[in-house]
Design an enzyme around this catalytic site. Structure first.
Site, PDB file in Angstrom:
ATOM      1  N   ASN A   1      35.945  65.890  24.766  1.00  0.00           N
ATOM      2  CA  ASN A   1      35.844  64.737  25.652  1.00  0.00           C
ATOM      3  C   ASN A   1      36.468  65.334  26.863  1.00  0.00           C
ATOM      4  O   ASN A   1      37.378  65.303  27.013  1.00  0.00           O
ATOM      5  CB  ASN A   1      36.347  63.611  24.861  1.00  0.00           C
TER       6      ASN A   1
ATOM      7  N   HIS B   1      36.837  49.163  14.270  1.00  0.00           N
ATOM      8  CA  HIS B   1      37.600  48.988  15.565  1.00  0.00           C
ATOM      9  C   HIS B   1      37.158  47.396  16.211  1.00  0.00           C
ATOM     10  O   HIS B   1      36.249  47.152  16.787  1.00  0.00           O
ATOM     11  CB  HIS B   1      37.155  49.686  16.796  1.00  0.00           C
TER      12      HIS B   1
ATOM     13  N   ARG C   1      41.188  48.153  12.667  1.00  0.00           N
ATOM     14  CA  ARG C   1      42.318  48.708  13.978  1.00  0.00           C
ATOM     15  C   ARG C   1      42.306  47.345  14.892  1.00  0.00           C
ATOM     16  O   ARG C   1      41.169  46.985  15.096  1.00  0.00           O
ATOM     17  CB  ARG C   1      41.865  49.813  14.451  1.00  0.00           C
TER      18      ARG C   1
ATOM     19  N   TYR D   1      43.351  50.373  28.241  1.00  0.00           N
ATOM     20  CA  TYR D   1      42.588  51.406  27.557  1.00  0.00           C
ATOM     21  C   TYR D   1      42.557  51.118  25.975  1.00  0.00           C
ATOM     22  O   TYR D   1      43.356  50.569  25.409  1.00  0.00           O
ATOM     23  CB  TYR D   1      43.203  52.665  27.580  1.00  0.00           C
TER      24      TYR D   1
ATOM     25  N   ASP E   1      46.734  51.366  17.657  1.00  0.00           N
ATOM     26  CA  ASP E   1      46.755  52.648  18.453  1.00  0.00           C
ATOM     27  C   ASP E   1      47.731  52.134  19.807  1.00  0.00           C
ATOM     28  O   ASP E   1      47.074  51.508  20.365  1.00  0.00           O
ATOM     29  CB  ASP E   1      45.560  53.023  18.653  1.00  0.00           C
TER      30      ASP E   1
ATOM     31  N   HIS F   1      48.113  54.712  21.927  1.00  0.00           N
ATOM     32  CA  HIS F   1      47.870  55.787  22.783  1.00  0.00           C
ATOM     33  C   HIS F   1      48.889  56.432  23.534  1.00  0.00           C
ATOM     34  O   HIS F   1      48.641  56.683  24.769  1.00  0.00           O
ATOM     35  CB  HIS F   1      46.759  54.945  23.549  1.00  0.00           C
TER      36      HIS F   1
ATOM     37  N   GLU G   1      49.625  54.234  15.292  1.00  0.00           N
ATOM     38  CA  GLU G   1      49.201  55.420  15.616  1.00  0.00           C
ATOM     39  C   GLU G   1      49.537  55.887  17.100  1.00  0.00           C
ATOM     40  O   GLU G   1      49.751  55.044  17.922  1.00  0.00           O
ATOM     41  CB  GLU G   1      47.767  55.299  15.683  1.00  0.00           C
TER      42      GLU G   1
ATOM     43  N   GLU H   1      45.544  63.214  16.719  1.00  0.00           N
ATOM     44  CA  GLU H   1      44.322  63.529  17.261  1.00  0.00           C
ATOM     45  C   GLU H   1      44.003  64.550  18.156  1.00  0.00           C
ATOM     46  O   GLU H   1      42.957  64.888  18.347  1.00  0.00           O
ATOM     47  CB  GLU H   1      43.192  61.912  17.602  1.00  0.00           C
TER      48      GLU H   1
ATOM     49  N   ARG I   1      46.331  62.951  12.092  1.00  0.00           N
ATOM     50  CA  ARG I   1      45.167  62.624  12.422  1.00  0.00           C
ATOM     51  C   ARG I   1      44.217  63.679  12.854  1.00  0.00           C
ATOM     52  O   ARG I   1      43.295  63.560  13.794  1.00  0.00           O
ATOM     53  CB  ARG I   1      45.301  61.710  13.881  1.00  0.00           C
TER      54      ARG I   1
ATOM     55  N   HIS J   1      40.759  61.509  13.046  1.00  0.00           N
ATOM     56  CA  HIS J   1      40.035  61.174  14.182  1.00  0.00           C
ATOM     57  C   HIS J   1      38.845  60.880  13.956  1.00  0.00           C
ATOM     58  O   HIS J   1      38.065  61.946  13.331  1.00  0.00           O
ATOM     59  CB  HIS J   1      40.511  61.795  15.206  1.00  0.00           C
TER      60      HIS J   1
ATOM     61  N   ASP K   1      33.377  60.205  20.197  1.00  0.00           N
ATOM     62  CA  ASP K   1      33.333  61.734  21.054  1.00  0.00           C
ATOM     63  C   ASP K   1      33.274  62.612  20.041  1.00  0.00           C
ATOM     64  O   ASP K   1      32.874  63.857  20.289  1.00  0.00           O
ATOM     65  CB  ASP K   1      34.485  62.031  22.098  1.00  0.00           C
TER      66      ASP K   1
ATOM     67  N   GLU L   1      38.802  57.361  10.353  1.00  0.00           N
ATOM     68  CA  GLU L   1      38.431  56.448  11.346  1.00  0.00           C
ATOM     69  C   GLU L   1      36.767  56.379  11.664  1.00  0.00           C
ATOM     70  O   GLU L   1      36.086  57.432  11.427  1.00  0.00           O
ATOM     71  CB  GLU L   1      38.850  56.719  12.968  1.00  0.00           C
TER      72      GLU L   1
ATOM     73  N   TRP M   1      51.761  59.530  28.478  1.00  0.00           N
ATOM     74  CA  TRP M   1      52.946  60.323  28.059  1.00  0.00           C
ATOM     75  C   TRP M   1      52.537  61.678  27.218  1.00  0.00           C
ATOM     76  O   TRP M   1      51.531  61.467  26.750  1.00  0.00           O
ATOM     77  CB  TRP M   1      53.819  59.635  27.016  1.00  0.00           C
TER      78      TRP M   1
HETATM   79  C1  CS2 Z   1      41.285  56.841  20.502  1.00  0.00           C
HETATM   80  C2  CS2 Z   1      40.247  57.660  21.248  1.00  0.00           C
HETATM   81  O1  CS2 Z   1      40.008  56.847  18.347  1.00  0.00           O
HETATM   82  C3  CS2 Z   1      40.999  56.616  18.855  1.00  0.00           C
HETATM   83  O2  CS2 Z   1      42.060  56.668  17.974  1.00  0.00           O
HETATM   84  O3  CS2 Z   1      42.466  57.352  20.589  1.00  0.00           O
HETATM   85  O4  CS2 Z   1      39.786  56.325  21.780  1.00  0.00           O
HETATM   86  C4  CS2 Z   1      40.605  58.692  21.991  1.00  0.00           C
HETATM   87  O5  CS2 Z   1      41.347  58.175  22.938  1.00  0.00           O
HETATM   88  C5  CS2 Z   1      39.200  59.303  22.388  1.00  0.00           C
HETATM   89  O6  CS2 Z   1      38.558  59.719  21.148  1.00  0.00           O
HETATM   90  C6  CS2 Z   1      39.473  60.564  23.004  1.00  0.00           C
HETATM   91  O7  CS2 Z   1      38.743  61.665  23.041  1.00  0.00           O
HETATM   92 MG    MG Z   2      43.996  57.227  18.986  1.00  0.00          MG
END
Ligand code: CS2
Ligand code: MG
Length: 403
Positions: free
Chosen positions: A38, A123, A148, A160, A211, A213, A237, A263, A284, A313, A317, A340, A403
């Site tokens: 991605n 999601h 999630r 995000y 998550d 992130h 996560e 991930e 992940r 993951h 993407d 996921e 981070w």
């Molecule tokens: C995320 C995604 O699916 C997840 O858990 O963290 O949105 C992730 O940020 C993207 O797949 C990054 O390519």
């Molecule tokens: Mg994630």
């Protein structure tokens, strides 16, 4: 000998960018591998076209392990997301070929089914807690056993991981990175509220995930883990980034909330300390970003020794080619945890016709020989590559914050 006669990279954008490797053999069987990274797609496309494909021509397509070792050890420059996504694509395509030649769905070559299907999580997103709960109720009604939850944070204009659409969510949202404003304090106050409301509305028979992130420090993550404990989350996560794997020691000391990370991992070495010290509960790492089925199986076997389960993951993407590979892997691996599942758009599904399916919260890869996914090259050629990046975060005072 089953000889590799040609290989090519297909870049297409049916709603989002995908990079796919297609390997052809002298007996007419072909295999596919996902190589999508991605926001850095063309780097992997070049790595494959310029540096890997020339080394593949004429090799025995059956020698999957040897080709993996050749590409990993032989490159001299080991690991890294670009290299490992390229190796993953070759490895996945070769497994696809081997299974097609055997006339079996890939999971049969990986030891057969260990379960009737792979539990997936959907999601549920919303700008507010109420909207997120509304979305979660729809998933629950559709039979999802794991959901999630990501909600907008009061006082922050965009967050995000929170989509505007009920079903479709595309994190890579602009030709240059969008900048979001982030406040850890506001976030840490709102997530426990979200989980409290979710348990009230959804009950206790559904798994709830979240998550972070990579946006917290270890002590902040420890606090969030503790605050979520009463609501029994399935996992928290990416509480913190794992560049320093010892970060997770501190979180672990303070909370029994299960932890998932990985991930962005591309090798077993990224997870060595996390797994050996049992600092996480779910790993992940997934097929495309962690060196393919061959390497992911190695990670899973190592994880199994330390009570760590898989939680691959599976965002948009990761192409349907990767999704299929993940489902064959997940169906067969002994220490499967969850997969996921973020739906692809109709355009994506049309470019990659596939045999996998969803039924009452479980997904099955199907019984077509190989991965059970194809690539409609004529359709793919209609969607030109479009640069797209993931957003970045800044604190309210402007400090860069990923981070
Ligand atoms: C995320 C995604 O699916 C997840 O858990 O963290 O949105 C992730 O940020 C993207 O797949 C990054 O390519
Ligand atoms: Mg994630």
């Amino acid at each position: 000998m089953l000889k590799i006669t040609s290989a090519k990279v297909v870049v297409t954008c049916p709603g989002r960018n995908f990079v796919t490797l297609k390997i052809e053999t002298n007996d007419g069987v072909h295999g596919l591998g996902d190589a999508t990274l991605n926001g850095r797609e063309l780097a992997v496309a070049s790595y494959l076209t310029d540096h890997v494909i020339p080394c593949l021509i004429g090799r025995d397509a059956h020698t999957i392990e040897d080709i993996w070792q050749f590409l990993y050890r032989g490159a001299y420059w080991r690991r890294g997301p670009v290299t490992m996504a390229a190796i993953a694509a070759v490895d996945t395509a070769l497994w696809d070929i081997k299974a097609k030649v055997a006339g079996l769905p890939l999971y049969q070559l990986l030891g057969g089914a260990s379960r009737s299907g792979c539990m997936v999580y959907g999601h549920a997103n919303g700008a507010t807690i109420d909207k997120t709960i509304e979305a979660a109720l729809v998933y629950q009604a559709e039979g999802y056993r794991a959901i999630r939850l990501q909600s907008g944070v009061p006082g922050l204009s965009s967050t995000y991981g929170v989509s505007k659409d009920r079903y479709f969510y595309e994190p890579a949202d602009a030709a240059l990175p969008t900048e979001n404003v982030w406040s850890t304090e506001k976030y840490l106050r709102s997530v426990p509220e979200l989980f409290r409301a979710a348990r009230e509305a959804l009950g206790w028979d559904v798994h709830l995930l979240h998550d972070a992130h990579h946006r917290l420090t270890p002590i902040e993550a420890a606090r969030l883990g503790k605050d979520l404990e009463p609501y029994r989350p399935f996992w928290l996560e990416d509480a913190v980034a794992a560049d320093n794997q010892a970060n997770f020691r501190l979180i672990r000391q303070h909370t029994t909330t299960p932890l998932a990370v990985g991930e962005v991992f591309n090798s077993i070495w990224d997870a060595k300390q996390l797994i050996e010290e049992q600092l996480i509960d779910y790993i992940r790492a997934t097929v495309v970003h962690a060196g393919g089925i061959t390497h992911l199986r190695r990670i899973a076997s190592f994880a199994d020794l330390h009570n760590v389960r898989t939680g691959c993951h599976g965002a948009t993407d990761l192409s349907p080619v990767c999704m299929a590979a993940a489902l064959h892997f997940g169906l067969s691996v002994p220490n499967f945890g969850v997969q996921e599942y973020m739906r692809h758009t109709e355009e994506t599904d049309a470019v990659f016709p596939h045999a996998y399916s969803f039924d009452r919260g479980l997904m099955h890869p199907g019984d077509a020989p190989g991965l059970g996914v194809d690539l409609d090259e004529a359709l793919a050629a209609r969607y030109e590559y479009k640069p797209a990046y993931l957003p970045v975060n800044r604190l309210e005072d402007g400090t860069m914050w990923n981070w």
